[in-house]
Design a protein around this motif. Structure first.
Motif, PDB file in Angstrom:
ATOM      1  N   LEU A   1       0.864  -1.176   0.000  1.00 21.25           N
ATOM      2  CA  LEU A   1       0.000   0.000   0.000  1.00 21.25           C
ATOM      3  C   LEU A   1       0.904   1.230   0.000  1.00 21.25           C
ATOM      4  O   LEU A   1       1.532   1.561   1.000  1.00 21.25           O
ATOM      5  N   ASN A   2       0.975   1.856  -1.169  1.00 21.79           N
ATOM      6  CA  ASN A   2       1.920   2.945  -1.395  1.00 21.79           C
ATOM      7  C   ASN A   2       1.361   4.277  -0.909  1.00 21.79           C
ATOM      8  O   ASN A   2       0.186   4.575  -1.062  1.00 21.79           O
ATOM      9  N   PHE A   3       2.222   5.095  -0.335  1.00 24.76           N
ATOM     10  CA  PHE A   3       1.826   6.372   0.265  1.00 24.76           C
ATOM     11  C   PHE A   3       1.933   7.534  -0.715  1.00 24.76           C
ATOM     12  O   PHE A   3       1.207   8.509  -0.626  1.00 24.76           O
ATOM     13  N   LYS A   4       2.867   7.439  -1.666  1.00 25.44           N
ATOM     14  CA  LYS A   4       3.169   8.600  -2.497  1.00 25.44           C
ATOM     15  C   LYS A   4       2.524   8.474  -3.880  1.00 25.44           C
ATOM     16  O   LYS A   4       3.013   7.736  -4.729  1.00 25.44           O
ATOM     17  N   PRO A   5       1.445   9.244  -4.109  1.00 26.56           N
ATOM     18  CA  PRO A   5       0.753   9.155  -5.404  1.00 26.56           C
ATOM     19  C   PRO A   5       1.652   9.533  -6.572  1.00 26.56           C
ATOM     20  O   PRO A   5       1.507   8.983  -7.664  1.00 26.56           O
ATOM     21  N   GLU A   6       2.604  10.446  -6.354  1.00 22.13           N
ATOM     22  CA  GLU A   6       3.483  10.872  -7.453  1.00 22.13           C
ATOM     23  C   GLU A   6       4.254   9.684  -8.020  1.00 22.13           C
ATOM     24  O   GLU A   6       4.622   9.680  -9.184  1.00 22.13           O
ATOM     25  N   GLN A   7       4.528   8.678  -7.166  1.00 23.44           N
ATOM     26  CA  GLN A   7       5.381   7.582  -7.611  1.00 23.44           C
ATOM     27  C   GLN A   7       4.592   6.337  -8.002  1.00 23.44           C
ATOM     28  O   GLN A   7       5.179   5.281  -8.192  1.00 23.44           O
ATOM     29  N   ASN A   8       3.271   6.469  -8.126  1.00 24.62           N
ATOM     30  CA  ASN A   8       2.455   5.287  -8.387  1.00 24.62           C
ATOM     31  C   ASN A   8       2.899   4.528  -9.635  1.00 24.62           C
ATOM     32  O   ASN A   8       3.117   3.321  -9.603  1.00 24.62           O
ATOM     33  N   ASP A   9       3.071   5.247 -10.749  1.00 26.98           N
ATOM     34  CA  ASP A   9       3.415   4.579 -12.014  1.00 26.98           C
ATOM     35  C   ASP A   9       4.742   3.841 -11.899  1.00 26.98           C
ATOM     36  O   ASP A   9       4.888   2.709 -12.370  1.00 26.98           O
ATOM     37  N   ALA A  10       5.699   4.498 -11.245  1.00 25.86           N
ATOM     38  CA  ALA A  10       7.020   3.895 -11.104  1.00 25.86           C
ATOM     39  C   ALA A  10       6.941   2.618 -10.270  1.00 25.86           C
ATOM     40  O   ALA A  10       7.586   1.613 -10.591  1.00 25.86           O
ATOM     41  N   TRP A  11       6.108   2.650  -9.203  1.00 23.82           N
ATOM     42  CA  TRP A  11       5.967   1.453  -8.371  1.00 23.82           C
ATOM     43  C   TRP A  11       5.289   0.320  -9.134  1.00 23.82           C
ATOM     44  O   TRP A  11       5.692  -0.835  -9.026  1.00 23.82           O
ATOM     45  N   GLN A  12       4.267   0.662  -9.925  1.00 19.13           N
ATOM     46  CA  GLN A  12       3.579  -0.364 -10.704  1.00 19.13           C
ATOM     47  C   GLN A  12       4.557  -1.043 -11.657  1.00 19.13           C
ATOM     48  O   GLN A  12       4.574  -2.273 -11.793  1.00 19.13           O
ATOM     49  N   ALA A  13       5.394  -0.229 -12.299  1.00 20.02           N
ATOM     50  CA  ALA A  13       6.353  -0.770 -13.261  1.00 20.02           C
ATOM     51  C   ALA A  13       7.369  -1.660 -12.551  1.00 20.02           C
ATOM     52  O   ALA A  13       7.713  -2.749 -13.018  1.00 20.02           O
ATOM     53  N   LEU A  14       7.819  -1.201 -11.384  1.00 18.75           N
ATOM     54  CA  LEU A  14       8.818  -1.961 -10.641  1.00 18.75           C
ATOM     55  C   LEU A  14       8.227  -3.292 -10.168  1.00 18.75           C
ATOM     56  O   LEU A  14       8.891  -4.329 -10.224  1.00 18.75           O
TER      57      LEU A  14
ATOM     58  N   GLU B   1      10.583 -11.264 -13.118  1.00 17.46           N
ATOM     59  CA  GLU B   1      11.876 -11.852 -12.811  1.00 17.46           C
ATOM     60  C   GLU B   1      11.757 -13.068 -11.893  1.00 17.46           C
ATOM     61  O   GLU B   1      12.464 -14.051 -12.060  1.00 17.46           O
ATOM     62  N   THR B   2      10.862 -12.984 -10.905  1.00 15.65           N
ATOM     63  CA  THR B   2      10.830 -14.033  -9.881  1.00 15.65           C
ATOM     64  C   THR B   2       9.549 -14.851  -9.875  1.00 15.65           C
ATOM     65  O   THR B   2       9.506 -15.907  -9.255  1.00 15.65           O
ATOM     66  N   GLY B   3       8.503 -14.375 -10.519  1.00 17.84           N
ATOM     67  CA  GLY B   3       7.241 -15.085 -10.511  1.00 17.84           C
ATOM     68  C   GLY B   3       6.396 -14.807  -9.274  1.00 17.84           C
ATOM     69  O   GLY B   3       5.282 -15.307  -9.165  1.00 17.84           O
ATOM     70  N   VAL B   4       6.892 -14.013  -8.351  1.00 16.97           N
ATOM     71  CA  VAL B   4       6.111 -13.688  -7.156  1.00 16.97           C
ATOM     72  C   VAL B   4       5.159 -12.529  -7.471  1.00 16.97           C
ATOM     73  O   VAL B   4       5.604 -11.486  -7.948  1.00 16.97           O
ATOM     74  N   PRO B   5       3.859 -12.747  -7.274  1.00 14.54           N
ATOM     75  CA  PRO B   5       2.931 -11.663  -7.589  1.00 14.54           C
ATOM     76  C   PRO B   5       3.073 -10.485  -6.610  1.00 14.54           C
ATOM     77  O   PRO B   5       3.131 -10.687  -5.394  1.00 14.54           O
ATOM     78  N   VAL B   6       3.151  -9.285  -7.161  1.00  8.46           N
ATOM     79  CA  VAL B   6       3.229  -8.078  -6.339  1.00  8.46           C
ATOM     80  C   VAL B   6       2.087  -7.145  -6.731  1.00  8.46           C
ATOM     81  O   VAL B   6       1.952  -6.794  -7.897  1.00  8.46           O
ATOM     82  N   THR B   7       1.256  -6.805  -5.782  1.00  2.78           N
ATOM     83  CA  THR B   7       0.188  -5.851  -6.034  1.00  2.78           C
ATOM     84  C   THR B   7       0.587  -4.533  -5.394  1.00  2.78           C
ATOM     85  O   THR B   7       0.967  -4.513  -4.221  1.00  2.78           O
ATOM     86  N   VAL B   8       0.506  -3.447  -6.155  1.00  2.00           N
ATOM     87  CA  VAL B   8       0.758  -2.138  -5.561  1.00  2.00           C
ATOM     88  C   VAL B   8      -0.524  -1.327  -5.651  1.00  2.00           C
ATOM     89  O   VAL B   8      -1.095  -1.173  -6.731  1.00  2.00           O
ATOM     90  N   VAL B   9      -1.006  -0.872  -4.521  1.00  3.68           N
ATOM     91  CA  VAL B   9      -2.172   0.005  -4.499  1.00  3.68           C
ATOM     92  C   VAL B   9      -1.716   1.314  -3.892  1.00  3.68           C
ATOM     93  O   VAL B   9      -0.967   1.331  -2.909  1.00  3.68           O
ATOM     94  N   THR B  10      -2.136   2.430  -4.505  1.00  6.08           N
ATOM     95  CA  THR B  10      -1.730   3.726  -3.992  1.00  6.08           C
ATOM     96  C   THR B  10      -2.934   4.417  -3.375  1.00  6.08           C
ATOM     97  O   THR B  10      -3.981   4.522  -4.009  1.00  6.08           O
TER      98      THR B  10
ATOM     99  N   ASP C   1      13.442   6.847 -11.610  1.00  6.03           N
ATOM    100  CA  ASP C   1      12.014   6.983 -11.885  1.00  6.03           C
ATOM    101  C   ASP C   1      11.289   7.665 -10.728  1.00  6.03           C
ATOM    102  O   ASP C   1      10.376   8.451 -10.931  1.00  6.03           O
ATOM    103  N   MET C   2      11.695   7.354  -9.498  1.00  5.42           N
ATOM    104  CA  MET C   2      10.990   7.926  -8.355  1.00  5.42           C
ATOM    105  C   MET C   2      11.706   9.142  -7.789  1.00  5.42           C
ATOM    106  O   MET C   2      11.135   9.904  -7.012  1.00  5.42           O
ATOM    107  N   GLY C   3      12.962   9.325  -8.186  1.00  3.22           N
ATOM    108  CA  GLY C   3      13.702  10.484  -7.706  1.00  3.22           C
ATOM    109  C   GLY C   3      14.072  10.405  -6.239  1.00  3.22           C
ATOM    110  O   GLY C   3      14.302  11.414  -5.592  1.00  3.22           O
TER     111      GLY C   3
END
Lengths: 429, 283
Positions: A38-51, A58-67, A345-347
């Motif tokens: 659960l991401n706190f910084k809306p400015e970085q949402n796209d970068a987190w989704q991409a990451l 790379e690893t097959g582990v599912p990662v969900t990012v919600v901002t 990407d996130m600065g």
């Protein structure tokens, strides 16, 4: 006709039942675990989704990012934590925010990602346990427009103390009609901007008091340096783009736009503004000055540098998910992909050993100041007793701005000092 | 058909009853339970007894918000109902353009409270800055009247429609009889129309009363409780207790306030219904 009606009603009923029994979301693979951030910084949402996508690939582990929407983090977190698929990775803003979530913070002692921190100071302790780790370090100060400053006949090197800043600002105000710009962008006290003063600027009197008393937090603040706070606030509001009485309604966007449009030389804000400022100004036009406060060794004062973003792992999640989350965190701060994404990407400047240098000008300046031997001002606002305390101080500051009397300042002092003790007692009593 | 309906009525009621149970009854009792607990998320609550309720009455901001809500409710209910009834009287006189006026007065009701709050905040701040008064964030008087003006503007149209419907239901022969008996316009209104629309008044007062006590989004958007919680109403106070405070003790306190708030609204609305119902006449 009646039959038709009955049929219709029965149909509607059947429909509503079908709607009730909608399919369950697919169960996650229990063996490998999954990550829900659960991401706190809306400015970085796209970068987190991409990451996150890159990590899954790379690893097959599912990662969900919600901002969470801006300003809605606690609300969202509270709602999400109550669900069966709760976030495994979330954040708190320091000791005060941690108070809500102590029961949910996995003890990070001994984890690999903790070992990657450059300094122990970036770990958020809860007794002996490590409840969170800082994942980004930021700096704030007074951002100045060098071109306008030169137009007024000054260079950033002319400003080395509060007295210098005051002289420059008041000179610009005196000639503002001729120059066509003001010294400071509006110190807006709308909710989108007031944190710059009730939290970030208020950090300075607290920092210097802690320094003088040799402490790191307190149950009762004395307010030793509140006269300097007043002098600074006076300078901001009386050398600004607008009438101080209008500050109550000015927003963060107003203030930024004034700076972007060249209506003001100075703008108190932090390294997170680099993205929006660099879209208009070149790096050589911008500089971030320390917030000189007329206290202590001003010649060796650096930017205000610290963090209020701490990653916490949900201790109530499945062990497999916790392990997956720890692995994901470690990957983010050690792998090439992860560190590059966080820097470029996130600065972010991340306080981890494998960090990649960030292109952020203000961050580079912070590094340069520190290299020159200047001491950064630490962030002490995580020790402020509550949000309510900040609001009380902010409200009094706004009232004082509209009507600058000693009586109104006395309210600021009262809320600052007495309010601190009262709120501290409420929070810890 | 009637017999069949009776026989199958439980089946027809079932979907709604299910929804009502899931959406209202279960959360209500869970909320009641949580008000006696200390908790962060609802699944993880620790029983603490009546401590939360004791702290509610020690909370000055909450007591102030109660007083403020009552002050607001009294003025708003009177203002909204009187103006709505006057408009309804004007717009049942077969004037030209009646339908346009009705539509125009009704329209503010179609805009959401948050949006209205922000629009009026800009308007009121603009006016205040023109006349050299402190802006809304510093001015609890302006905040109080601002909320009243905003909600009046929003609700008058809706209440007006209900009153119009009531007025149109007053039988013409009654009015004609009154006129033949030599009643003046005022007497016709006071002695014939008003008693006949008592049921509309019951509905409208009930709606404005509960709306006033439950007012939240307009309050949040227009003043946010500024300055210093002085314009904070009950619902906003509960919300702020629950969400704006960090620490274990606040959620239960907010929940206890919410339970008391619910009881209060129920008691007040029942008292009002009883009082106005007794004045209704049978046609």
């Amino acid at each position: 006709m009646k039959k038709l009606l009955a049929l219709l009603l029965a149909g509607a009923m059947a429909l509503s039942m079908v709607a009730c029994g909608s399919s369950e979301p697919a169960a996650p693979e229990a063996e490998t675990g999954s990550v829900y951030y659960l991401n706190f910084k809306p400015e970085q949402n796209d970068a987190w989704q991409a990451l996150a996508a890159a990590y899954t690939e790379e690893t097959g582990v599912p990662v969900t990012v919600v901002t969470a929407a801006s300003g809605e983090y606690e609300t969202t977190l509270m709602a999400e934590m109550g669900k069966s698929e709760a976030p495994t990775l979330f954040q708190v803003n320091g000791p005060v925010g941690l108070a809500n979530w102590t029961d949910y913070c996995y003890d990070l002692t001994g984890t690999e990602v903790l070992g990657q921190l450059t300094s122990d100071g970036f770990a958020l302790k809860n007794g002996d346990a490590v409840a969170g780790i800082a994942y980004v370090v930021e700096s704030y100060g007074i951002i100045a427009n060098k071109a306008l400053l030169a137009q007024a006949g000054y260079t950033p090197e002319d400003i080395k103390s509060f007295a210098d800043l005051k002289a420059v600002a008041e000179d610009i105000t005196a000639r503002s009609s001729e120059l066509g710009f003001a010294a400071f962008s509006s110190a807006g006290m709308d909710g989108s901007s007031d944190w710059r003063f009730k939290t970030h600027l208020a950090n300075l009197p607290i920092y210097f008091e802690y320094q003088a008393d040799g402490i790191g937090s307190t149950a009762a603040i004395k307010g030793t340096y509140l006269d300097n706070y007043r002098a600074m606030w006076d300078l901001y509001i009386n050398n600004s783009t607008c009438d101080p009485a209008e500050l109550a309604g000015k927003t963060g966007d107003d203030s930024r736009n004034e700076f972007l449009e060249g209506k003001a030389v100075f703008f108190q804000n932090g390294s997170w503004e680099y993205g929006s400022l660099s879209a208009v100004y070149a790096d050589e036009d911008l500089v971030m000055l320390p917030i000189y406060f007329g206290v202590g060794d001003e010649a060796n004062q650096g930017l205000c540098t610290g963090t209020e973003n701490y990653w916490c792992v949900n201790s109530q999640a499945e062990q497999a998910d916790i392990d997956a989350t720890l692995a994901f965190m470690n990957w983010c701060v050690t792998s090439e992909k992860g560190t590059t994404a966080m820097a470029n990407d996130m600065g972010f400047v991340i306080p981890f050993k494998a960090a990649v240098e960030s292109p952020n000008l203000f961050v580079k300046q912070d590094v340069a100041y520190t290299a020159e031997g200047k001491t950064p001002v630490s962030w002490n606002f995580p020790t402020m007793p509550s949000e309510e305390w900040k609001n009380m101080v902010g409200s009094a500051l706004t009232a004082y701005a509209a009507d600058q009397t000693d009586d109104n300042w006395a309210v600021v002092v009262k809320n600052f000092v007495d309010g601190w003790a009262a709120e501290y007692a409420l929070a810890n009593g | 058909m009637e017999k069949a309906l009776k026989k199958y009525s439980p089946i027809f009621v079932l979907p709604t009853l299910l929804a009502f149970t899931i959406g209202f009854i279960v959360p209500f009792f869970e909320g009641l339970y949580l008000s006696f607990c200390q908790f962060t998320t609802v699944k993880n609550a620790k029983w603490v007894g009546i401590g939360n309720y004791q702290r509610v009455f020690a909370d000055e901001a909450f007591l102030h918000s109660f007083g403020f809500t009552v002050k607001y409710a009294v003025v708003a209910i009177v203002l909204i109902n009187v103006i709505a009834l006057c408009l309804a009287l004007l717009l049942t006189r077969n004037m030209k353009g009646t339908n346009i006026f009705r539509t125009v007065f009704f329209m503010p009701n179609l805009i959401g409270g948050i949006v209205l709050g922000y629009i009026w905040q800009i308007l009121i701040n603009c006016v205040l800055s023109l006349v050299g008064q402190p802006l809304l964030a510093l001015n609890s008087q302006a905040g109080y009247w601002g909320i009243i003006i905003l909600t009046a503007w929003q609700q008058i149209g809706y209440m007006m429609i209900i009153y119009i419907a009531g007025l149109q239901n007053v039988p013409d022969d009654l009015i004609e009889a009154a006129q033949i008996d030599g009643a003046t316009q005022w007497e016709t209104f006071w002695k014939v129309k008003l008693p006949m629309i008592m049921s509309s008044i019951t509905v409208c007062v009930f709606l404005t009363l509960t709306n006033s006590f439950k007012l939240f989004d307009q309050n949040l958007a227009l003043t946010g409780g500024d300055p210093n919680h002085l314009t904070e109403m009950l619902a906003l106070n509960i919300y702020q207790t629950f969400y704006a405070r960090a620490g274990l003790q606040w959620k239960g306190l907010g929940q206890a306030k919410a339970v008391l708030f619910c009881l209060l609204v129920v008691v007040i609305s029942f008292a009002q219904l009883k009082a106005t119902r007794s004045k209704e006449v049978q046609q």
